[in-house]
Enzyme design. Structure first.
Site, PDB file in Angstrom:
ATOM      1  N   HIS A   1       2.810  -6.965   4.672  1.00 46.07           N
ATOM      2  CA  HIS A   1       1.465  -6.408   4.853  1.00 46.07           C
ATOM      3  C   HIS A   1       1.003  -6.612   6.291  1.00 46.07           C
ATOM      4  O   HIS A   1       1.627  -7.337   7.072  1.00 46.07           O
ATOM      5  CB  HIS A   1       0.466  -7.090   3.903  1.00 46.07           C
TER       6      HIS A   1
ATOM      7  N   GLU B   1       1.877 -11.550   6.208  1.00 42.02           N
ATOM      8  CA  GLU B   1       0.846 -10.826   6.965  1.00 42.02           C
ATOM      9  C   GLU B   1       1.287 -10.802   8.421  1.00 42.02           C
ATOM     10  O   GLU B   1       1.304 -11.825   9.098  1.00 42.02           O
ATOM     11  CB  GLU B   1      -0.511 -11.499   6.815  1.00 42.02           C
TER      12      GLU B   1
ATOM     13  N   HIS C   1       0.831  -1.210   0.000  1.00 44.07           N
ATOM     14  CA  HIS C   1       0.000   0.000   0.000  1.00 44.07           C
ATOM     15  C   HIS C   1       0.865   1.260   0.000  1.00 44.07           C
ATOM     16  O   HIS C   1       1.969   1.262  -0.513  1.00 44.07           O
ATOM     17  CB  HIS C   1      -0.977  -0.042   1.174  1.00 44.07           C
TER      18      HIS C   1
END
Length: 610
Positions: free
Chosen positions: A509, A571, A441
Site C-alpha cells: 500500500h 506502507e 485497492h
C-alpha cells in the site's frame, strides 16, 4: 530609504534549554533557487546561519539578511515575471549577505504568512504567499491539499496543529542512543541526517518545551554523539527541534516515535527503551459537553489519534491507561455530533476510544487544558458552530492536484542511483514456496490520492508487479491478487491466500495522513507476521535510509487478521507528503522499492529455511 512596513523578525524566536555550540565561523552563501510554481525560495550556506527578514516598501520587497555570511560564486540576479519582479543577492557589508525578493509595481504580500523553515542550520526554505494587488483584502489562510479517501468521512486539519499537543520534558543521553521523553500526544516526528553524517535534527511537530525541561545522563555517549541544541523552533505552529552532532561519518542513525517519547539510535544497534514518564492513568469520565468530547483522568495522559481504517471512526489510543468501571460512553441523541462511541482493548495497558461522527460533522484538533484532561471538538451544520473559517478546525477543500515538478539536474531526488538486482545464484530450492503479492485497492477504489494527483492504486500495482517478478526470478512462486486496474474486495484476496495454502502474504500500500508532514516507511502485522515485517522494513530502510523509519507495528487490518500464514502490510510512503509522493511518482524509485521489498522476503525465506 523606503518606509518599513514590517520590521519585526519573521522568524520565530528560539528558546533553548541546552546549547553547546562552538564559536561562530564566517559562512558563505553556496546556492539559492526560486521555484516560481511553488512560490518557494531555498538557499544554503557552508555553515550555520540565523536569517533576519523584513518587508520594505517603495518598491515592495522582502529583504533577507544573513549575518556573518559572504557571497560565494552564486548567481546575483534572476528575473521572475508576474507579481514577483526579480530576486537578487548582494553583499551589504563585510559581515552580511542579503537576498531581496522584489515584487512588481502595485503588489504586496502578507508578512504574517511568510514561512521560514530551517531544514538544517545551513539550509533554509522560505514559503511565500501569493502576492496580492495593493488595496485587496488579505485572503483566507492557504487551504491545505486534500486527502481523498475510499469512503466519505469527516475531515481534520492536516497541517501542524497551532496548539501544542506534545510536551518535551527531558532529553536523556544513553550509551546506546538518545531518548526524548514526552507527555501528551505520541510525538509526530521528522528526522534528518546531514549528507556528511556529521549532524542530525529531529523535529517534533505540534510540540512545545515543558516549563522545566531538563537533560540527563551522559553529555557524550559511547558513539561520540552530543546533543548540541534543543529549541522551540516555532511557536505557531509549535515545533521543537533537537540537534545532535556525531564524529562518526560512516554511521547512519534512525529515530522511532512511541508512547512516551522518541528513541534515536545507530542503525544495527539496539534501540534505547522509551518508558512512559507519567504513572498509570485511569480515565474517570467521558462526556459530551458544548459540542466537545471531554475526557478526564487522574494522571497525565499519553495518547495517539487519527482515523481507524477498520471502522472508519476517529480513534484516540491511550497508553498505560484504563477506563474506570462504570464510565458510560456518549451515544447518539437528537442533535448529537456523534453516532456512537466504543472501546477496543489493544492490550492490558492500552485501549482505543472509537468515535463515529454524524453526517456532515467535522472533527477538530484535540486540545488539553491540563495534562489530565483532553477535549475533542466537533463542528458542522445543526450544531450552532460554523464549519468554515474557524480555528483550529480546517475543512478539506475540493481536490485540485498539481502536476509533479519535473526532475532536473538542479533539483534531483537525493536518492542513490538505482541498481538492478540480478536473479540470485542461489535460488530457493523449495518450489512449493508460494508468496501472495497483494496490490492494495484497484478499479473503482483508487485508495489515497495525494500530491500531484498520485493515486495509491497505480503506485502499488507497479511496485507489486516488480516484486512478483523478482521473486519468480529467484525460484519463488508469486501469485498476485490483481494483475491490472480492477476492483477486488478484501475477502477474495484472503480467500486466494488461504485456498492456495500460501507460505506468505504481502499486501503493498501507500500511506496517507491528515498531516502533510507525515512521511516514511512502516510495516504492519497482526499475529504471526512480526518477523517477516521486520525483515521487509529493514530491507527498505537500508535502501531508503533518508526516509523516516516509522517501524514495525501491530494492526487489525482485515487481510492480516483473516489469513492463515505469516502476513504483512507494507506502507511504502505517504502520497500526501511532497517528498514521498515525488519518490513514489518516480518509476526508478518504485523499482528500488520493489527490489527492497523482494529482498526482504527472500532473506526471510532463506533465514527461516523454507
Amino acid at each position: 530609504m523606503g518606509k518599513t512596513l514590517f520590521l519585526r523578525w519573521l522568524l520565530p524566536s528560539l528558546t533553548s534549554f541546552l546549547i553547546l555550540t562552538s564559536a561562530a565561523e564566517a559562512a558563505r552563501l553556496q546556492s539559492w533557487q526560486f521555484e516560481a510554481d511553488q512560490n518557494r525560495l531555498t538557499f544554503s550556506t557552508d555553515s550555520g546561519v540565523q536569517p533576519k527578514a523584513q518587508l520594505l516598501s517603495n518598491p515592495t520587497r522582502l529583504v533577507i539578511d544573513l549575518p556573518g555570511t559572504s557571497l560565494g560564486g552564486v548567481t546575483r540576479q534572476q528575473a521572475i515575471g508576474g507579481a514577483i519582479r526579480e530576486i537578487r543577492v548582494g553583499q551589504v557589508d563585510d559581515q552580511t549577505a542579503r537576498i531581496v525578493v522584489e515584487l512588481a509595481n502595485g503588489y504586496t504580500l502578507d508578512p504574517q504568512r511568510v514561512k521560514f523553515r530551517g531544514v538544517s542550520p545551513s539550509q533554509w526554505t522560505v514559503e511565500l504567499p501569493s502576492p496580492q494587488p495593493i488595496g485587496t483584502p488579505n485572503p483566507n489562510p492557504v487551504a491545505t491539499t486534500p486527502v481523498p479517501r475510499p469512503t466519505p468521512q469527516p475531515t481534520v486539519n492536516r497541517s501542524i496543529p497551532n496548539q501544542a499537543q506534545t510536551n518535551l520534558t527531558q532529553v536523556e543521553v544513553r550509551d546506546n542512543g538518545v531518548v526524548l521523553h514526552t507527555t501528551g500526544k505520541m510525538p509526530d516526528i521528522e528526522f534528518k541526517q546531514s549528507q556528511d553524517r556529521s549532524w542530525m535534527t529531529l523535529d517534533i511537530l505540534g510540540a512545545s518545551l515543558a516549563t522545566r525541561s531538563t537533560t540527563s545522563g551522559k553529555q557524550v555517549n559511547r558513539d561520540g554523539v552530543t546533543v548540541t541544541q534543543v529549541t522551540q523552533l516555532s511557536s505557531n505552529p509549535p515545533v521543537v527541534r533537537v540537534t545532535l552532532s556525531t564524529p562518526k561519518r560512516n554511521q547512519n542513525w534512525q529515530a522511532r516515535s512511541s508512547a512516551g517519547g522518541v528513541a534515536i539510535w545507530p542503525q544495527g544497534g539496539t534501540p534505547p527503551a522509551v518508558q512512559l514518564s507519567a504513572g498509570f492513568a485511569t480515565i474517570r469520565s467521558v462526556e459530551l459537553r458544548n459540542q466537545q468530547l471531554q475526557i478526564q483522568a487522574d494522571q497525565p495522559l499519553n495518547y495517539s489519534s487519527g482515523w481507524d481504517a477498520e471502522t472508519q471512526a476517529y480513534s484516540i489510543t491511550f497508553f498505560s491507561a484504563s477506563l474506570a468501571e462504570g464510565v458510560s460512553l456518549p451515544q447518539r441523541q437528537v442533535g448529537s455530533p456523534i453516532i456512537w462511541t466504543r472501546v477496543r482493548q489493544e492490550d492490558p495497558e492500552t485501549f482505543t476510544l472509537l468515535i463515529k461522527p454524524a453526517t456532515r460533522i467535522e472533527v477538530g484538533q484535540i486540545t488539553q487544558s491540563s495534562p489530565k484532561q483532553l477535549a475533542l471538538p466537533f463542528v458542522g451544520e445543526g450544531l450552532g458552530v460554523p464549519p468554515r473559517g474557524r480555528t483550529p478546525v480546517a475543512t478539506v477543500p475540493t481536490p485540485n492536484p498539481r502536476p509533479l515538478p519535473p526532475r532536473t539536474n538542479t533539483n534531483p531526488l537525493p536518492f542513490p542511483p538505482r541498481t538492478v538486482t540480478p536473479p540470485s545464484n542461489n535460488p530457493l530450492p523449495n518450489s512449493r514456496v508460494v508468496v501472495i503479492v497483494d496490490p492494495g485497492h484497484g478499479g473503482s477504489d483508487a485508495g489515497a490520492v495525494g500530491v500531484g494527483g498520485v493515486r495509491e492504486k497505480d503506485v502499488v500495482l507497479s511496485i507489486s508487479q516488480q516484486v512478483a517478478q523478482i521473486l519468480q526470478q529467484n525460484g519463488v512462486q508469486a501469485v498476485m491478487t490483481r494483475l491490472d486496474d480492477r476492483t477486488v474486495e478484501l475477502e477474495p484476496r484472503v480467500d486466494t491466500a488461504n485456498r492456495m495454502n500460501a507460505t506468505l502474504f504481502v499486501s503493498i500500500h501507500a500511506n496517507a495522513a491528515t498531516n502533510a508532514a507525515a512521511s516514511g516507511i512502516e510495516t504492519f502485522y497482526y499475529s504471526s507476521g512480526g518477523r517477516l515485517a521486520q525483515y521487509i522494513q529493514n530491507s527498505i530502510m537500508s535502501s531508503f535510509s533518508n526516509l523516516p523509519n516509522r517501524g514495525v507495528k501491530q494492526a487489525r487490518f482485515y487481510v492480516l487478521r483473516n489469513t492463515s500464514m505469516p502476513s504483512v502490510l507494507v506502507e511504502t510512503g505517504f502520497v500526501t507528503n511532497n517528498y514521498d509522493a515525488y519518490m513514489l511518482g518516480d518509476p526508478a524509485q518504485r523499482s528500488r522499492m520493489a527490489e527492497a521489498i523482494a529482498q526482504g522476503i527472500l532473506q526471510y525465506l532463506r533465514d527461516n529455511r523454507y
